[in-house]
Write an enzyme that holds these catalytic residues in place. Structure first.
Site, PDB file in Angstrom:
ATOM      1  N   GLU A  69       9.046 -18.973  -6.900  1.00  0.00           N
ATOM      2  CA  GLU A  69       7.944 -18.505  -7.748  1.00  0.00           C
ATOM      3  C   GLU A  69       7.823 -16.980  -7.733  1.00  0.00           C
ATOM      4  OE1 GLU A  69       3.885 -19.381  -6.592  1.00  0.00           O
ATOM      5  OE2 GLU A  69       3.130 -18.425  -8.421  1.00  0.00           O
TER       6      GLU A  69
ATOM      7  N   LEU B 262       3.107 -12.534  -1.949  1.00  0.00           N
ATOM      8  CA  LEU B 262       3.072 -11.179  -1.402  1.00  0.00           C
ATOM      9  C   LEU B 262       3.800 -10.240  -2.359  1.00  0.00           C
ATOM     10  CD1 LEU B 262       2.187  -9.475   1.099  1.00  0.00           C
ATOM     11  CD2 LEU B 262       4.480  -9.841   2.024  1.00  0.00           C
TER      12      LEU B 262
ATOM     13  N   GLY C 189       3.048   0.593  -0.916  1.00  0.00           N
ATOM     14  CA  GLY C 189       2.822   1.457  -2.073  1.00  0.00           C
ATOM     15  C   GLY C 189       1.501   2.202  -2.001  1.00  0.00           C
TER      16      GLY C 189
ATOM     17  N   ASP D 126      -2.709  -3.882   6.750  1.00  0.00           N
ATOM     18  CA  ASP D 126      -3.414  -3.045   5.795  1.00  0.00           C
ATOM     19  C   ASP D 126      -4.352  -2.099   6.530  1.00  0.00           C
ATOM     20  OD1 ASP D 126      -5.321  -2.112   3.868  1.00  0.00           O
ATOM     21  OD2 ASP D 126      -4.665  -3.731   2.547  1.00  0.00           O
TER      22      ASP D 126
ATOM     23  N   ASP E  70       1.445  -8.912   6.657  1.00  0.00           N
ATOM     24  CA  ASP E  70       0.768  -7.924   5.832  1.00  0.00           C
ATOM     25  C   ASP E  70      -0.165  -7.133   6.742  1.00  0.00           C
ATOM     26  OD1 ASP E  70      -0.520  -6.476   3.897  1.00  0.00           O
ATOM     27  OD2 ASP E  70      -1.511  -8.175   2.938  1.00  0.00           O
TER      28      ASP E  70
END
Ligand SMILES: [Zn+2]
Length: 420
Positions: free
Chosen positions: A44, A317, A161, A111, A109
């Site tokens: 996907e 993700l 990013g 952050d 992940d």
């Protein structure tokens, strides 16, 4: 550094997807040597289009199909999901319940917003070189554990990013892990616990696990410069009160408070805290000594993982080489040999690499000509003319290692067959 104007994004993306996106490497990654039939076809992808239009369950037949669709849809953001039992694009045609997520890389992940209670330079989406060290430490700590404690070989670290990093663990056996096992792994890697209302988020046992000890050794390399100088975590009463709140014993607490008033720097105060703590090691029911020191270091520096992203097989993700629509920065792979040198502010933006390509300001006619001659050969080499090239190289190195492992496995299998 080129400034990035979000209004230009649609045009820049067009150029990026037409001439700069490293399709062949990207396909080579997600096809995993074509060992499992339809592995790429059942993957996907989800696209976020202009105006936050979000489309899930995209899937592609092959590299050229992927290229065509990306150029047609011009996605602002690309996410990667699981490999399903059926083609995701046909999920509506499958009997209810039959459409299942089967495999995916184990992902992490991290952050910067999750560190807002322990960084003093920025908050929420902002980052600077002073707090980026948190990500540097996180990569070192998590990557060491994945490699040494779990034996995972193929780890791709990617800059998100904007304000964080992602890790994709791609070993064949890892991609097959159940949600339960993934949860166990994240649990092992989590030490900072409790939300905003919990003050003391790290509690060490008297017996320190080797994982914790090794993580502390990594933090020690950065702590003085990062926490005591750059963040200045004991600078004034407001900042040291936050740390004293983590000190349980009343007499020590008072002693520290008094001394901190007289001291002149975070460095001095930290030295005193270490001294006091170690001379009070025998206080009943108190974990002073190195424990207190280590709990504070961990609370301020240990990686804070988004657990839900890692647990679920079907969790999406952001893809490597996707563009961050707010900063314009490309999600580039991070060279594990040069983690300490990685600087998010020098990562190419979509406008910088497009300008490097030197076609943006050409006349409409020239543009048309370029479009006409944009065969695959020409396109796949264009990124080499830009500052995206070294990052694609890091990605290729990662792909080489995947190939080597695969060939090694095949050899092993054929040797086994010969043995019989
Ligand atoms: Zn900062």
């Amino acid at each position: 550094m080129e400034s990035f104007d979000p209004a230009e994004l649609p045009e820049l993306l067009k150029l990026y997807y037409r001439r700069l996106f490293p399709y062949s490497q990207y396909y080579r990654w997600l096809n995993y040597g074509g060992v499992v039939k339809n592995y790429f076809q059942h993957r996907e992808f989800s696209f976020t289009l202009k105006d936050d239009i979000y489309i899930r369950y995209q899937s592609f037949n092959n590299q050229s199909d992927l290229e065509k669709e990306m150029q047609k849809m011009n996605p602002y953001k690309i996410d990667i999901g699981a490999v399903y039992s059926h083609r995701p694009s046909q999920h509506n045609t499958v009997k209810l319940g039959a459409f299942q997520a089967q495999e995916k890389e184990l992902v992490f992940d991290i952050d910067m917003t999750d560190y807002d209670d322990v960084r003093r330079c920025c908050s929420s989406a902002d980052i600077c070189s002073k707090c980026w060290t948190l990500m540097t430490m996180a990569i070192h700590i998590i990557d060491r554990a994945l490699k040494e404690d779990f034996g995972f070989k193929h780890r791709l670290w990617v800059y998100s990013g904007r304000r964080g990093v992602h890790c994709w663990v791609c070993d064949e056996s890892v991609r097959k892990l159940s949600s339960a096992v993934r949860s166990g792994i994240v649990e092992y890697l989590s030490l900072v616990k409790g939300g905003q209302d919990v003050r003391k988020k790290v509690h060490l046992n008297e017996k320190i696990h080797p994982f914790v000890r090794k993580s502390i050794n990594i933090i020690k390399k950065y702590f003085e410069e990062y926490a005591l100088v750059d963040q200045d975590i004991l600078e004034n009463k407001e900042s040291w009160d936050k740390i004293l709140a983590l000190v349980p014993e009343a007499p020590i607490h008072e002693d520290l408070q008094k001394n901190f008033q007289k001291s002149h720097s975070s460095l001095q105060r930290w030295e005193y805290l270490k001294r006091v703590a170690s001379t009070n090691q025998n206080i009943k029911n108190d974990k002073c000594g190195p424990w207190l020191e280590w709990e504070i270091m961990l609370q301020y520096c240990f990686p804070r993982l988004d657990i839900n992203v890692s647990k679920g097989i079907n969790h999406l993700l952001k893809s490597p080489f996707s563009v961050h629509p707010k900063t314009g920065r490309i999600s580039v792979p991070i060279d594990l040999q040069k983690v300490d040198q990685f600087d998010p502010f020098t990562v190419p933006t979509i406008s910088s690499i497009c300008h490097e390509l030197d076609v943006i300001f050409t006349s409409e006619k020239e543009k048309e000509e370029t479009e006409a001659e944009s065969d695959v050969k020409h396109r796949t080499k264009d990124y080499k003319k830009t500052s995206l090239a070294p990052y694609v190289k890091v990605f290729e190195q990662f792909l080489e290692n995947l190939d080597k492992s695969r060939k090694g496995e095949l050899l092993k299998k054929s040797d086994l067959l010969k043995a019989f």
